[in-house]
Write a protein that holds these residues in place. Structure first.
Motif, PDB file in Angstrom:
ATOM      1  N   LEU A  38       0.836  -1.206   0.000  1.00  0.00           N
ATOM      2  CA  LEU A  38       0.000   0.000   0.000  1.00  0.00           C
ATOM      3  C   LEU A  38       0.873   1.259   0.000  1.00  0.00           C
ATOM      4  N   GLU A  39       1.858   1.252   0.874  1.00  0.00           N
ATOM      5  CA  GLU A  39       2.733   2.426   0.966  1.00  0.00           C
ATOM      6  C   GLU A  39       3.524   2.611  -0.333  1.00  0.00           C
ATOM      7  N   ILE A  40       4.007   1.497  -0.878  1.00  0.00           N
ATOM      8  CA  ILE A  40       4.802   1.571  -2.120  1.00  0.00           C
ATOM      9  C   ILE A  40       3.939   2.107  -3.259  1.00  0.00           C
ATOM     10  N   LEU A  41       2.707   1.577  -3.388  1.00  0.00           N
ATOM     11  CA  LEU A  41       1.804   2.021  -4.458  1.00  0.00           C
ATOM     12  C   LEU A  41       1.442   3.488  -4.289  1.00  0.00           C
ATOM     13  N   SER A  42       1.274   3.913  -3.030  1.00  0.00           N
ATOM     14  CA  SER A  42       0.930   5.321  -2.775  1.00  0.00           C
ATOM     15  C   SER A  42       2.045   6.237  -3.270  1.00  0.00           C
ATOM     16  N   VAL A  43       3.302   5.838  -3.028  1.00  0.00           N
ATOM     17  CA  VAL A  43       4.435   6.636  -3.503  1.00  0.00           C
ATOM     18  C   VAL A  43       4.503   6.615  -5.030  1.00  0.00           C
ATOM     19  N   LEU A  44       4.339   5.427  -5.619  1.00  0.00           N
ATOM     20  CA  LEU A  44       4.427   5.296  -7.083  1.00  0.00           C
ATOM     21  C   LEU A  44       3.324   6.084  -7.775  1.00  0.00           C
ATOM     22  N   ALA A  45       2.126   6.142  -7.136  1.00  0.00           N
ATOM     23  CA  ALA A  45       0.979   6.824  -7.759  1.00  0.00           C
ATOM     24  C   ALA A  45       1.207   8.323  -7.875  1.00  0.00           C
ATOM     25  N   LYS A  46       2.088   8.881  -7.077  1.00  0.00           N
ATOM     26  CA  LYS A  46       2.362  10.319  -7.140  1.00  0.00           C
ATOM     27  C   LYS A  46       3.189  10.680  -8.371  1.00  0.00           C
ATOM     28  N   GLY A  47       3.789   9.660  -8.991  1.00  0.00           N
ATOM     29  CA  GLY A  47       4.555   9.907 -10.212  1.00  0.00           C
ATOM     30  C   GLY A  47       5.913  10.476  -9.934  1.00  0.00           C
ATOM     31  N   GLY A  48       6.590  10.830 -10.992  1.00  0.00           N
ATOM     32  CA  GLY A  48       7.957  11.344 -10.869  1.00  0.00           C
ATOM     33  C   GLY A  48       8.455  11.732 -12.240  1.00  0.00           C
ATOM     34  N   ALA A  49       9.460  11.022 -12.736  1.00  0.00           N
ATOM     35  CA  ALA A  49      10.015  11.284 -14.068  1.00  0.00           C
ATOM     36  C   ALA A  49       8.985  10.940 -15.143  1.00  0.00           C
ATOM     37  N   PRO A  50       9.091  11.553 -16.342  1.00  0.00           N
ATOM     38  CA  PRO A  50       8.114  11.275 -17.419  1.00  0.00           C
ATOM     39  C   PRO A  50       8.023   9.802 -17.785  1.00  0.00           C
ATOM     40  N   GLU A  51       9.166   9.087 -17.742  1.00  0.00           N
ATOM     41  CA  GLU A  51       9.140   7.671 -18.130  1.00  0.00           C
ATOM     42  C   GLU A  51       8.372   6.805 -17.135  1.00  0.00           C
ATOM     43  N   GLN A  52       8.036   7.393 -15.941  1.00  0.00           N
ATOM     44  CA  GLN A  52       7.300   6.647 -14.925  1.00  0.00           C
ATOM     45  C   GLN A  52       5.794   6.902 -14.994  1.00  0.00           C
ATOM     46  N   ALA A  53       5.339   7.582 -16.046  1.00  0.00           N
ATOM     47  CA  ALA A  53       3.917   7.936 -16.145  1.00  0.00           C
ATOM     48  C   ALA A  53       3.026   6.699 -16.145  1.00  0.00           C
ATOM     49  N   SER A  54       3.440   5.654 -16.896  1.00  0.00           N
ATOM     50  CA  SER A  54       2.625   4.424 -16.957  1.00  0.00           C
ATOM     51  C   SER A  54       2.581   3.729 -15.614  1.00  0.00           C
ATOM     52  N   VAL A  55       3.716   3.757 -14.883  1.00  0.00           N
ATOM     53  CA  VAL A  55       3.767   3.140 -13.561  1.00  0.00           C
ATOM     54  C   VAL A  55       2.820   3.867 -12.616  1.00  0.00           C
ATOM     55  N   ALA A  56       2.868   5.193 -12.645  1.00  0.00           N
ATOM     56  CA  ALA A  56       2.026   5.991 -11.759  1.00  0.00           C
ATOM     57  C   ALA A  56       0.542   5.761 -12.054  1.00  0.00           C
ATOM     58  N   ARG A  57       0.211   5.705 -13.347  1.00  0.00           N
ATOM     59  CA  ARG A  57      -1.187   5.506 -13.726  1.00  0.00           C
ATOM     60  C   ARG A  57      -1.702   4.150 -13.248  1.00  0.00           C
ATOM     61  N   THR A  58      -0.876   3.087 -13.426  1.00  0.00           N
ATOM     62  CA  THR A  58      -1.287   1.743 -13.015  1.00  0.00           C
ATOM     63  C   THR A  58      -1.375   1.639 -11.496  1.00  0.00           C
ATOM     64  N   ALA A  59      -0.424   2.274 -10.783  1.00  0.00           N
ATOM     65  CA  ALA A  59      -0.455   2.256  -9.319  1.00  0.00           C
ATOM     66  C   ALA A  59      -1.722   2.944  -8.803  1.00  0.00           C
ATOM     67  N   LYS A  60      -2.100   4.052  -9.444  1.00  0.00           N
ATOM     68  CA  LYS A  60      -3.333   4.759  -9.051  1.00  0.00           C
ATOM     69  C   LYS A  60      -4.553   3.874  -9.267  1.00  0.00           C
ATOM     70  N   GLN A  61      -4.560   3.100 -10.391  1.00  0.00           N
ATOM     71  CA  GLN A  61      -5.680   2.175 -10.632  1.00  0.00           C
ATOM     72  C   GLN A  61      -5.782   1.141  -9.512  1.00  0.00           C
ATOM     73  N   CYS A  62      -4.619   0.656  -9.039  1.00  0.00           N
ATOM     74  CA  CYS A  62      -4.622  -0.318  -7.924  1.00  0.00           C
ATOM     75  C   CYS A  62      -5.291   0.287  -6.692  1.00  0.00           C
ATOM     76  N   LEU A  63      -4.949   1.546  -6.378  1.00  0.00           N
ATOM     77  CA  LEU A  63      -5.523   2.204  -5.210  1.00  0.00           C
ATOM     78  C   LEU A  63      -7.016   2.455  -5.405  1.00  0.00           C
ATOM     79  N   ASP A  64      -7.405   2.768  -6.642  1.00  0.00           N
ATOM     80  CA  ASP A  64      -8.837   2.968  -6.930  1.00  0.00           C
ATOM     81  C   ASP A  64      -9.625   1.683  -6.692  1.00  0.00           C
ATOM     82  N   VAL A  65      -9.046   0.540  -7.072  1.00  0.00           N
ATOM     83  CA  VAL A  65      -9.713  -0.745  -6.836  1.00  0.00           C
ATOM     84  C   VAL A  65      -9.874  -0.982  -5.338  1.00  0.00           C
ATOM     85  N   ALA A  66      -8.833  -0.652  -4.584  1.00  0.00           N
ATOM     86  CA  ALA A  66      -8.902  -0.818  -3.135  1.00  0.00           C
ATOM     87  C   ALA A  66      -9.989   0.057  -2.531  1.00  0.00           C
TER      88      ALA A  66
END
Length: 953
Positions: free
Chosen positions: A904-932
């Motif tokens: 949960l904590e890891i996904l929360s950090v990933l969902a905030k995004g960062g570098a442009p190449e991490q956009a897909s990671v952030a979007r997918t992590a946010k979807q995980c939190l939305d499911v929760a």
């Protein structure tokens, strides 16, 4: 992909389930997948009514794929099970319409309309068929039988214009390729007409007649038997053999192709019952086959047969007689040919056109005889059969040698020469017969040039055999030197030079084993190059110059000298493309030496030291055989046009293109594609296309080398461009053949890499890979100790799981496939982790039921998943978030386990995004939190724009 492989690895389940899957695939447009499901269901179903439905459904697939013959057959089988099945009857009517069987289609459609009068589709098809039948009646020339009759009338009418007659003959060829047209030609005494056309002596008309006969005979045993039969038959083998022996250019080749088609039809008939149109089973096709072979054997010594016709007959015997696979125990056809025709083959082998009367020969005839004799000898199974072959050859040579007159002795020597080039063991035995070698040596000094030439050639062929090399070195070197220096005939001089080349290269690539003084081989090579570039010399003499280079290029100094001589290289390549095919092996051998693509076993250093201590000979490599020199030579060969020469050599239809010759070409191609930057050049000049037949025919070593070259090309080039169209599907089998324990790990690795690229292109290619039984082999290499091979196999599996059939293997109960992927996702090797995690992401997305099994694979599954999410690699993070999302969407309990962990904590950090190449990671992590959030496991904290643990149930 044609049809469905009955051994495809579908799980053996209820046929009804497979039918439903097939229906779903059909609706989604995956016709091949639907076909495979229906075919597998048919294998499992015992219910007549169920089988009827499956045949009906399969007919629908065939209609969509425009395979109307199969559609008609399947619809008919459905009607056999249920004559009232209106859908099956309508599908058969549609197929019959496309096949031009309008009357039968009309009757079927009429019956459908009677059963369902209001069906608009039935009424529309009835209207179409009515219109088509009326047009056929109004215009009789549109029907097949009328068109055939029209062609016959034009051809038989002496007042017809030559251009009209030629056009009519060509139209007959087109009609014969359709079953309806072929049947009409055959039933309307067309064979008699074709017989008359063959007697016209006009090349174009004769060629059209032969091509029409090919259409009649292809895959049709009953027509072949009628056409080949002797006696009252309108054609017969005597006439066909006479046509093949014709002097008219191109006609012998066309006749040879016709006979090849006839042989294939009869050979298939020996394997199974081949039914003709009236379903009669023809008895004993082997008898017909042997009758045809007898005529071919009779052609060989006949003085009326042309040289090209004789070569075509020998070529046919090479292709049709020996077993295709030595695993087949039946070599009765070979034994029969040896019994009936060995003496006739030896008679041609011993013919010397310049000395004795005999059948006319071409430059290729003796080589063709060598290949045929070698093929027959290799097809023998035991010492008894080989001893009989030896005895027959010795008896023939002895009879000629003991006969009075020098002419007969020379015929015996010429026969020994041919045997030495073919079954060399047999040639050595005849060479050791009393007086043969002495006569060869004495005739080398003959003043008669023809006698001298025969003897010198025999001496050269004998020099290549280990048993005789030392004898000739002691007794023949002085003689050959004398001939080379003093003879006024260039033909004799070049042959003597080749003899010296052979003796001078007896040490092979061993730098320490030199037969002649330092620099002698280089001088010999320069003379060979000079002759090679001399256009005023006949092609036969220039061919012998290449033969000399094939031996001299064991010496690295000679290799360096030759590749620098662009004129000599191009002259050699032109010879390789010429009509004289006997040069092929010499060119192939020369190129193998220049590219160092021969096999060299490097002894272990300890063994070398032991050998030196024991004062044993230790082979030494020439300094110029080091890798940098080899790479420069490869570049020079590519610049001179070696690829186009190799492509032409592969295309040659000649017995001279032996398995050994194919192996040489495969070795050279593999050397040429070693450097990645050269692969585009090889592909652009047709190398990719040429490698495909090399990978399927020839020696095991040659096929493996060609397959490895294909793999190298498929790894670094777009396979769809390198192998355009349907050719890309032909590459699959050679690549799968490299997935064997007998192959090296490098070959395994390159094959897996190439298959990974192919599997990522299309479902049809994945189906082809599955059909070739590659999936179990790929799985086996996933356990390989070598990390690169293991990772490559997992990458290949990652692309293969795009196919539903492969996914089902993971779904099937009682296997550890899923566990392996989970464990590999936690390995240190990043490449392996990416491949395994990618496969997991794909599987958990396509087969959600697998998600619930992941916690049961290993107690460390959660740690492995968290490690993926925490990875420094964006690719691994993305795979981890996709797997997490799939798990959470599959089951609430899995989502709860994940949300109660550090995930949960890891996904929360990933969902905030960062570098442009991490956009897909952030979007997918946010979807995980939305499911929760949807599950009520966490809640939105709107004030902070974050998510946290739910406080209530």
């Amino acid at each position: 992909l044609q049809g469905c492989d009955p051994d495809t690895n579908f799980p053996r389940t209820d046929p009804v389930v497979l039918r439903e899957e097939g229906n779903s695939l059909f609706k989604s447009g995956d016709l091949q997948g639907a076909l495979c499901r229906y075919t597998q269901a048919l294998k499992l179903s015992d219910s007549p009514s169920e089988r009827g439905v499956l045949y009906r459904n399969r007919a629908a697939c065939h209609l969509k794929l425009e395979d109307y013959t199969k559609a008609e057959a399947d619809a008919s089988k459905a009607l056999d099970a249920d004559p009232s099945d209106v859908k099956a009857r309508f599908r058969r009517a549609q197929a019959l319409q496309k096949l031009g069987k309008l009357d039968q289609a009309f009757l079927d459609t009429q019956r459908c309309a009677q059963l369902e009068p209001k069906n608009k589709a039935f009424q529309e098809l009835l209207r179409q068929l009515g219109t088509q039948i009326q047009q056929k009646v109004r215009n009789p020339l549109s029907s097949t039988d009328a068109r055939v009759q029209q062609m016959f009338t034009l051809l038989l009418d002496p007042s017809s214009q030559p251009s009209d007659r030629q056009k009519a003959a060509q139209n007959l060829v087109v009609l014969s390729r359709e079953e309806a047209g072929a049947e009409q030609i055959f039933c309307n005494d067309g064979v008699k007409l074709l017989h008359k056309l063959l007697e016209s002596k006009q090349e174009e008309v004769m060629l059209s007649a032969l091509r029409t006969l090919v259409g009649l005979c292809t895959g049709h045993q009953s027509r072949v038997s009628t056409i080949a039969k002797t006696g009252p038959s309108p054609l017969g083998m005597e006439r066909l053999c006479a046509v093949m022996g014709s002097e008219v250019e191109a006609v012998p080749l066309a006749a040879c192709h016709l006979l090849e088609v006839m042989f294939e039809a009869l050979t298939e008939g020996m394997k199974k019952d081949v039914r003709c149109k009236d379903a009669a089973i023809l008895p004993e096709p082997s008898r017909e086959l042997r009758a045809m072979l007898r005529h071919l054997l009779d052609m060989l010594p006949a003085p009326t047969v042309s040289g090209p016709g004789r070569d075509s007959a020998i070529n046919l015997l090479v292709k049709q007689v020996p077993r295709k696979s030595l695993r087949d125990p039946d070599n009765s056809l070979t034994l029969w040919v040896i019994d009936q025709g060995l003496k006739k083959i030896l008679e041609v082998a011993g013919t010397i056109p310049e000395i004795s009367r005999g059948p006319p020969l071409t430059d290729n005839t003796h080589m063709s005889c060598s290949v045929l004799l070698s093929k027959l000898y290799d097809d023998l199974k035991g010492d008894g059969e080989r001893e009989n072959f030896n005895h027959l050859c010795e008896e023939y040579v002895k009879h000629q040698f003991d006969s009075s007159g020098m002419e007969n002795k020379l015929r015996a020597i010429q026969t020994v020469s041919v045997l030495l080039q073919g079954p060399s063991d047999v040639g050595n035995r005849t060479l050791e017969m009393s007086g043969v070698m002495d006569t060869i040596i004495s005739q080398c000094a003959s003043k008669d040039l023809a006698h001298q030439q025969v003897a010198v050639e025999a001496l050269i062929h004998a020099a290549g055999k280990a048993k005789r090399a030392s004898f000739i070195t002691a007794n023949g070197v002085a003689l050959l030197k004398d001939l080379y220096k003093k003879s006024e005939n260039d033909g004799i001089r070049v042959r003597a030079l080749v003899g010296l080349c052979k003796l001078g290269s007896a040490g092979g690539t061993d730098f320490s084993m030199k037969q002649f003084a330092e620099g002698s081989t280089l001088k010999l090579a320069k003379q060979c190059q000079k002759w090679l570039c001399n256009d005023s010399l006949p092609a036969t003499s220039r061919r012998w110059a290449v033969e000399g280079l094939a031996y001299l290029t064991f010496d690295a100094d000679v290799k360096e000298e030759l590749v620098e001589d662009k004129q000599a290289l191009q002259a050699m390549f032109q010879l390789a493309k010429a009509e004289d095919k006997t040069v092929l092996f010499a060119v192939g051998s020369t190129l193998v030496n220049c590219t160092n693509s021969y096999d060299v076993e490097k002894p272990e250093p300890q063994m070398v030291e032991l050998a030196k201590y024991a004062k044993q000979h230790v082979p030494e490599e020439h300094p110029k055989d080091a890798l940098p020199f080899v790479e420069k030579r490869l570049a020079k060969l590519l610049e001179a046009g070696v690829v186009s020469a190799l492509v032409c050599m592969v295309k040659q239809e000649s017995p001279a293109l032996t398995e050994a010759c194919r192996e040489c070409i495969s070795r050279v191609f593999l050397a040429l594609v070693e450097r990645q930057e050269d692969r585009g050049t090889v592909v652009a000049q047709g190398g990719g296309k040429a490698l495909i037949p090399l990978a399927s025919e020839g020696t095991d070593v040659g096929k493996t080398k060609a397959a490895q070259a294909l793999a190298k090309i498929a790894i670094t080039s777009n396979p769809e461009i390198a192998f355009p169209g349907e050719r890309v599907y032909e590459v699959v089998r050679p690549l799968v053949s490299l997935l064997r324990l007998e192959c090296t790990l490098l070959q395994n690795f390159e094959a897996l890499m190439a298959l990974t690229n192919l599997a990522g292109i299309s479902e049809r290619l994945r189906q082809k890979i599955i059909k070739e039984k590659a999936v179990p082999k790929v799985e086996g290499y996933m356990f390989e100790e070598h990390e690169l091979v293991r990772a490559a196999a997992t990458e290949c599996m990652c692309n293969l799981v795009l196919s539903t059939e492969v996914q089902k293997l993971f779904v099937a109960p009682g296997n550890d496939r899923l566990k392996l992927l989970v464990l590999y996702s936690g390995e240190d090797d990043e490449r392996l982790r990416k491949a395994a995690a990618g496969t997991l992401a794909m599987l958990t997305s396509e087969q959600p039921e697998l998600c619930a099994r992941i916690p049961g694979t290993t107690r460390h599954w959660l740690e492995i998943l968290q490690a993926l999410l925490l990875s420094e690699s964006v690719d691994l993070q993305l795979r981890g978030t996709v797997i997490t999302l799939n798990l959470m969407q599959a089951e609430r309990t899995l989502a709860q386990q994940l949300m109660e962990s550090e995930a949960l904590e890891i996904l929360s950090v990933l969902a905030k995004g960062g570098a442009p190449e991490q956009a897909s990671v952030a979007r997918t992590a946010k979807q995980c939190l939305d499911v929760a959030v949807e599950y009520g496991l966490i809640k939105n904290n709107n004030s902070e724009g974050d998510k946290g643990l739910a406080t209530g149930p």
